[in-house]
Design a protein around this motif. Structure first.
Motif, mmCIF file in Angstrom:
data_model
loop_
_atom_site.group_PDB
_atom_site.id
_atom_site.type_symbol
_atom_site.label_atom_id
_atom_site.label_comp_id
_atom_site.label_asym_id
_atom_site.label_seq_id
_atom_site.Cartn_x
_atom_site.Cartn_y
_atom_site.Cartn_z
ATOM 1 N N ASP A 568 28.666 -88.395 24.046
ATOM 2 C CA ASP A 568 30.125 -88.422 24.182
ATOM 3 C C ASP A 568 30.809 -88.960 22.932
ATOM 4 O OD1 ASP A 568 29.908 -87.391 26.692
ATOM 5 O OD2 ASP A 568 30.083 -89.327 27.732
ATOM 6 N N ALA A 569 30.070 -89.643 22.082
ATOM 7 C CA ALA A 569 30.659 -90.195 20.856
ATOM 8 C C ALA A 569 30.716 -89.176 19.727
ATOM 9 C CB ALA A 569 29.854 -91.420 20.405
ATOM 10 N N VAL A 570 30.120 -88.010 19.947
ATOM 11 C CA VAL A 570 30.117 -86.958 18.928
ATOM 12 C C VAL A 570 31.313 -86.043 19.176
ATOM 13 C CG1 VAL A 570 28.847 -85.028 17.924
ATOM 14 C CG2 VAL A 570 27.608 -87.063 18.737
ATOM 15 N N PRO A 571 32.278 -85.954 18.256
ATOM 16 C CA PRO A 571 33.450 -85.095 18.462
ATOM 17 C C PRO A 571 33.048 -83.627 18.654
ATOM 18 C CG PRO A 571 33.803 -86.584 16.620
ATOM 19 C CD PRO A 571 32.355 -86.703 16.983
ATOM 20 N N ASP A 572 33.777 -82.929 19.532
ATOM 21 C CA ASP A 572 33.492 -81.512 19.763
ATOM 22 C C ASP A 572 33.613 -80.693 18.488
ATOM 23 O OD1 ASP A 572 33.011 -81.990 22.410
ATOM 24 O OD2 ASP A 572 34.984 -81.307 23.113
ATOM 25 N N SER A 573 34.464 -81.155 17.564
ATOM 26 C CA SER A 573 34.703 -80.395 16.333
ATOM 27 C C SER A 573 33.592 -80.557 15.298
ATOM 28 C CB SER A 573 36.030 -80.822 15.710
ATOM 29 O OG SER A 573 36.006 -82.212 15.412
ATOM 30 N N THR A 574 32.624 -81.432 15.568
ATOM 31 C CA THR A 574 31.497 -81.611 14.645
ATOM 32 C C THR A 574 30.767 -80.286 14.473
ATOM 33 O OG1 THR A 574 31.247 -83.891 15.386
ATOM 34 C CG2 THR A 574 29.378 -82.902 14.211
ATOM 35 N N VAL A 593 28.193 -73.574 13.591
ATOM 36 C CA VAL A 593 28.300 -73.779 15.037
ATOM 37 C C VAL A 593 28.864 -75.162 15.305
ATOM 38 C CG1 VAL A 593 26.443 -72.177 15.624
ATOM 39 C CG2 VAL A 593 25.900 -74.556 15.125
ATOM 40 N N ARG A 594 29.493 -75.323 16.460
ATOM 41 C CA ARG A 594 30.137 -76.583 16.832
ATOM 42 C C ARG A 594 29.262 -77.375 17.791
ATOM 43 N NH1 ARG A 594 36.027 -76.810 17.039
ATOM 44 N NH2 ARG A 594 35.777 -77.641 19.149
ATOM 45 N N ALA A 595 29.514 -78.679 17.827
ATOM 46 C CA ALA A 595 28.744 -79.561 18.700
ATOM 47 C C ALA A 595 29.067 -79.361 20.170
ATOM 48 C CB ALA A 595 29.004 -81.024 18.310
ATOM 49 N N ASP A 596 30.158 -78.668 20.483
ATOM 50 C CA ASP A 596 30.528 -78.488 21.891
ATOM 51 C C ASP A 596 29.809 -77.319 22.552
ATOM 52 O OD1 ASP A 596 31.725 -76.338 20.678
ATOM 53 O OD2 ASP A 596 33.771 -76.811 21.327
ATOM 54 N N GLY A 597 28.866 -76.692 21.836
ATOM 55 C CA GLY A 597 28.082 -75.625 22.430
ATOM 56 C C GLY A 597 28.706 -74.244 22.361
ATOM 57 N N THR A 598 29.813 -74.093 21.611
ATOM 58 C CA THR A 598 30.437 -72.768 21.465
ATOM 59 C C THR A 598 29.434 -71.778 20.894
ATOM 60 O OG1 THR A 598 32.616 -73.762 21.131
ATOM 61 C CG2 THR A 598 32.314 -71.496 20.375
ATOM 62 N N ILE A 599 29.355 -70.607 21.503
ATOM 63 C CA ILE A 599 28.392 -69.581 21.079
ATOM 64 C C ILE A 599 28.978 -68.768 19.929
ATOM 65 C CG2 ILE A 599 27.179 -67.488 21.797
ATOM 66 C CD1 ILE A 599 27.008 -68.699 24.610
ATOM 67 N N VAL A 600 28.182 -68.559 18.893
ATOM 68 C CA VAL A 600 28.596 -67.790 17.720
ATOM 69 C C VAL A 600 27.764 -66.517 17.651
ATOM 70 C CG1 VAL A 600 28.734 -67.786 15.204
ATOM 71 C CG2 VAL A 600 29.308 -69.862 16.489
ATOM 72 N N ASP A 601 28.439 -65.370 17.486
ATOM 73 C CA ASP A 601 27.749 -64.079 17.375
ATOM 74 C C ASP A 601 27.323 -63.834 15.939
ATOM 75 O OD1 ASP A 601 27.999 -63.320 20.089
ATOM 76 O OD2 ASP A 601 30.085 -62.757 19.754
ATOM 77 N N ALA A 602 26.110 -63.361 15.758
ATOM 78 C CA ALA A 602 25.586 -63.023 14.440
ATOM 79 C C ALA A 602 25.934 -61.573 14.102
ATOM 80 C CB ALA A 602 24.073 -63.219 14.427
ATOM 81 N N PRO A 603 25.787 -61.173 12.843
ATOM 82 C CA PRO A 603 25.983 -59.766 12.490
ATOM 83 C C PRO A 603 24.976 -58.864 13.210
ATOM 84 C CG PRO A 603 26.031 -61.158 10.537
ATOM 85 C CD PRO A 603 25.539 -62.023 11.666
ATOM 86 N N VAL A 604 25.177 -57.570 13.041
ATOM 87 C CA VAL A 604 24.316 -56.586 13.707
ATOM 88 C C VAL A 604 23.149 -56.224 12.801
ATOM 89 C CG1 VAL A 604 24.241 -54.259 14.669
ATOM 90 C CG2 VAL A 604 26.262 -55.693 15.025
ATOM 91 N N LEU A 613 15.624 -68.895 12.201
ATOM 92 C CA LEU A 613 16.856 -69.674 12.137
ATOM 93 C C LEU A 613 16.533 -71.143 11.926
ATOM 94 C CD1 LEU A 613 17.165 -67.430 14.724
ATOM 95 C CD2 LEU A 613 19.541 -68.164 14.412
ATOM 96 N N THR A 614 17.290 -71.806 11.051
ATOM 97 C CA THR A 614 17.087 -73.217 10.730
ATOM 98 C C THR A 614 18.424 -73.935 10.754
ATOM 99 O OG1 THR A 614 15.241 -72.628 9.274
ATOM 100 C CG2 THR A 614 16.183 -74.846 9.033
ATOM 101 N N GLN A 615 18.485 -74.994 11.577
ATOM 102 C CA GLN A 615 19.709 -75.792 11.571
ATOM 103 C C GLN A 615 19.602 -76.867 10.509
ATOM 104 O OE1 GLN A 615 21.578 -77.747 15.241
ATOM 105 N NE2 GLN A 615 21.187 -79.520 13.893
ATOM 106 N N GLY A 616 20.695 -77.099 9.777
ATOM 107 C CA GLY A 616 20.727 -78.134 8.755
ATOM 108 C C GLY A 616 20.838 -79.522 9.362
ATOM 109 N N ALA A 617 20.857 -80.542 8.490
ATOM 110 C CA ALA A 617 20.915 -81.940 8.922
ATOM 111 C C ALA A 617 22.228 -82.236 9.643
ATOM 112 C CB ALA A 617 20.761 -82.853 7.718
ATOM 113 N N GLN A 618 22.141 -83.186 10.578
ATOM 114 C CA GLN A 618 23.346 -83.584 11.310
ATOM 115 C C GLN A 618 24.214 -84.475 10.425
ATOM 116 O OE1 GLN A 618 20.181 -84.445 12.339
ATOM 117 N NE2 GLN A 618 19.841 -83.862 14.489
ATOM 118 N N PRO A 619 25.534 -84.414 10.622
ATOM 119 C CA PRO A 619 26.432 -85.255 9.822
ATOM 120 C C PRO A 619 26.422 -86.703 10.317
ATOM 121 C CG PRO A 619 27.694 -83.994 11.403
ATOM 122 C CD PRO A 619 26.282 -83.507 11.519
#
Length: 715
Positions: A568-574, A593-604, A613-619
């Protein structure tokens, strides 16, 4: 707030006109003046003069009412006063019309015509004695002909500069007809109906042969509206559109002069040129000027002064072939009497006077042979509000005046100017639909190109980056543009536009619309390449390529979520950056991608492609300790979009615990001496130092605790 002094600036011609009314006798004091539309009549005492000074008829008879209508086409108020110039007025005619609501209705047949050398003419209304058929009636005055050199103005729009929504039949309505009286028309109105005391007309816009016909350089001036109604987003679109216009003229024999207007002109010295657009130095200088001129203006809010903007061009040391005026509203300021700045007429409102003075200044520009192109952009000049634009340029939309939106201004400006330089602007837009072929969306990233062939005479050269990537280099989303420059005015050419294939998409069709100089259109369909025959100078070409996901197309979706005690301490906009490779090839643009779980569509992509897929370091976030970065994930694409989820763990970081102080056992005090016994030597002296030491110990512990809390607060 100081209002415009109508009597001081316009009253001198009224005095001349008033004097001409007297003949064998003097008019009775209190002769009525006609008032435009619904304004109130006023009373003026006229002085006797020689009737040969005017075309005014003899005094009306007891059963008639005379309406003396004054007009001007050539008129100058500042800085040189020349308000009684009869140029272009010969043959101008007026007729009275019955009112039909707030507009002229049926014609009455009561007319007049201005003879050579005169400034006015007289309409006689019969049967205006008490009980007569026209007694007390009011009539709309209509200019039915502006002679051989001008066009009548029938409507103007007043209101605010950005919302001039009040329609005014022009020049307006007479006062009630009373037998034996003579009415001067127009007389002074009030509020937005303040006027110049004469009826204006639009001088014909000069014709201009394009540079490929004359083989001469084109001298082009611009006046750019910098009024305060232009917001930051519009200002960016403004700058980009003007820069695109300059780039479309690259290599053309054009000398461009740039000026600006707001409450005055130029605004804060923002004027420069001429810039030779067929030289690198001139092109760069023009682009730099536009970039600096269109920036926000500090100080008081800028108003809209068409009058001074146009008068400055008329008074310029040299003449121009054409003037492009770009504005987002209607004029609410006029030139001051010295011609050095602007002033209001009626607060910040648009008035008949502020429009008329702009018309007179525009007529002065056109009288020098300069063609005016009036470009209206935004809600202040759209639809029927074109009446004001037409009044300063001419009656033909798409030739004299133009209307557009901020989002299409680049194409609109090129459409206005291109016929002057034998250039045809070309715009290509790439679209992608959903899998069913519906809901097309303009999409960036397609490589498109243009070429000419079968040129009938001279050359037809494509200018601009070729090929281009749609949406790149400041182009609007999904678009690319070029210009075809013709060296021969009568030449035709075939234009071919192509779109390169893109992985995972199939081109489903293409189409073109060619808008010709006479506003007719030619359309066609095809694939890629798309062939467009019969292109000529001044044509405007719009091409569309439509793409759909291929049958074996595939894609994926990605999201990041946060779990743990500090979620809960992580802002949704992260945000987290997700990079990926497709069959070992790194994608050029990572997904965000956002910390609130919003789904992002990739290209075709295509079925069977392997994606890692590799996620970078957390802020870093205060009070949060992240767990390990989620591991990379590998998927193989199928015909169903797969959802990849990265789970991040956030743990709360608390303050360092305070250590428990060590307890101290105090010695048992000596028993008090019994009555009759002397106390032990020094017993009272030794007790207080011991208690003072204990107090110091407790105080030290308290200070230690406060220090720890402060440290924790500031950690």
């Amino acid at each position: 707030m100081k209002n415009f002094d109508i009597a001081r600036h316009f009253g001198n011609q009224r005095g001349r006109r008033a004097a001409a009314f007297a003949t064998a006798g003097v008019l009775a004091a209190g002769a009525l003046l006609a008032v435009p539309a619904a304004a109130q009549a006023e009373t003026i005492d006229w002085a006797p003069a020689d009737p040969s000074d005017s075309a005014v008829s003899l005094l009306a008879t007891p059963t008639t009412t005379d309406v003396v209508v004054s007009a001007r086409i050539a008129y100058q108020r500042a800085p040189i006063v020349d308000v009684d110039n009869p140029a272009y007025l010969e043959g101008v005619t007026f007729e009275l019309f019955e009112p039909a609501g707030n507009a002229p209705g049926a014609a009455t047949g009561y007319t007049c015509e201005i003879p050579a050398g005169a400034l006015d003419c007289t309409i006689s209304i019969p049967d205006t004695a008490p009980g007569g058929a026209n007694a007390g009636d009011r009539f709309y005055v209509v200019m039915t002909s502006a002679g051989d050199n001008a066009t009548p103005i029938t409507e103007l729009r007043t209101g605010t500069s950005s919302e001039p929504f009040t329609r005014r039949s022009y020049p307006g309505l007479t006062a009630p007809a009373v037998g034996g009286q003579t009415l001067a028309f127009p007389s002074q109105g009030t509020g937005e109906q303040l006027n110049s005391l004469v009826t204006a007309a639009t001088l014909d816009n000069p014709t201009l042969d394009p540079s490929c016909v004359t083989s001469e350089r084109l001298s082009l001036a611009t006046q750019l509206d910098l009024s305060g109604s232009i917001d930051e987003q519009q200002r960016t679109q403004y700058r980009e559109a003007l820069e695109a216009l300059v780039v479309s003229l690259e290599g053309e024999a054009v000398d461009l002069t740039v000026s600006t207007f707001g409450s005055s002109s130029p605004v804060a010295g923002r004027a420069g040129g001429p810039f030779a657009l067929d030289t690198d130095a001139g092109l760069d200088a023009a682009l730099d000027a536009i970039d600096s001129y269109v920036r926000p203006v500090s100080g008081a809010t800028q108003q809209t002064n068409w009058d001074l903007a146009l008068r400055k061009v008329a008074d310029y040391s040299t003449t121009f072939d054409a003037l492009l005026v770009v504005t987002d509203g209607a004029p609410n300021y006029v030139s001051n009497s010295a011609g050095t700045g602007g002033q209001e007429v009626f607060g910040s409102r648009v008035t008949i006077a502020s429009l008329e003075q702009a018309v007179f200044s525009a007529n002065a520009v056109k009288a020098e042979g300069t063609r005016i192109l009036a470009m209206g952009v935004g809600t202040g000049v759209d639809g029927r509000l074109a009446d004001n634009l037409a009044a300063i340029s001419g009656p033909i939309e798409g030739s004299d005046y133009f209307q557009g939106a901020w989002s299409t201004l680049a194409a609109d400006l090129q459409a206005a100017v291109s016929p002057l330089v034998c250039v045809s602007p070309v715009t290509a837009t790439t679209y992608v639909t959903d899998v069913s072929g519906e809901n097309p969306v303009a999409t960036d990233g397609f490589t498109v190109g243009a070429a000419t062939s079968a040129v009938s005479a001279g050359t037809a050269t494509v200018t601009g980056d070729n090929p281009q990537v749609t949406g790149a280099d400041g182009n609007p989303t999904g678009t690319a543009d070029w210009a075809v420059s013709f060296s021969d005015a009568d030449a035709t050419a075939t234009l071919t536009v192509t779109q390169e294939a893109r992985a995972g998409l199939t081109l489903t069709g293409s189409s073109f619309t060619v808008t010709h100089a006479d506003s007719t259109t030619t359309t066609g369909t095809g694939g890629s390449p798309l062939v467009i025959p019969g292109l000529t100078r001044g044509d405007r070409v719009a091409v569309s390529f439509t793409n759909a996901p291929a049958v074996d197309a595939a894609t994926f979706r990605v999201r990041s979520v946060v779990e743990g005690s500090a979620a809960d301490a992580v802002p949704d906009s992260t945000t987290f950056s997700v990079t990926y490779t497709v069959n070992g090839v790194a994608a050029a643009t990572p997904l965000t991608v956002r910390a609130d779980g919003t789904i992002v569509d990739a290209p075709v992509f295509e079925v069977g492609d392997v994606v890692v897929l590799t996620q970078g370091a957390q802020p870093a976030i205060s009070g949060v300790e992240w767990g390990p970065v989620p591991p990379a994930q590998t998927i193989t694409l199928t015909d169903a979009a797969q959802l990849v989820t990265f789970v991040n763990t956030a743990t709360a970081v608390g303050p360092t615990p305070t250590p428990t102080p060590t307890s101290t056992t105090l010695p048992t005090p000596s028993p008090s001496p019994t009555s009759g016994m002397l106390p032990a030597t020094g017993s009272e002296a030794t007790a207080w130092p011991f208690l003072g030491g204990a107090a110091a110990l407790l105080l030290g512990a308290a200070v230690f605790m406060v220090s720890r809390r402060r440290a924790a607060r500031h950690s």
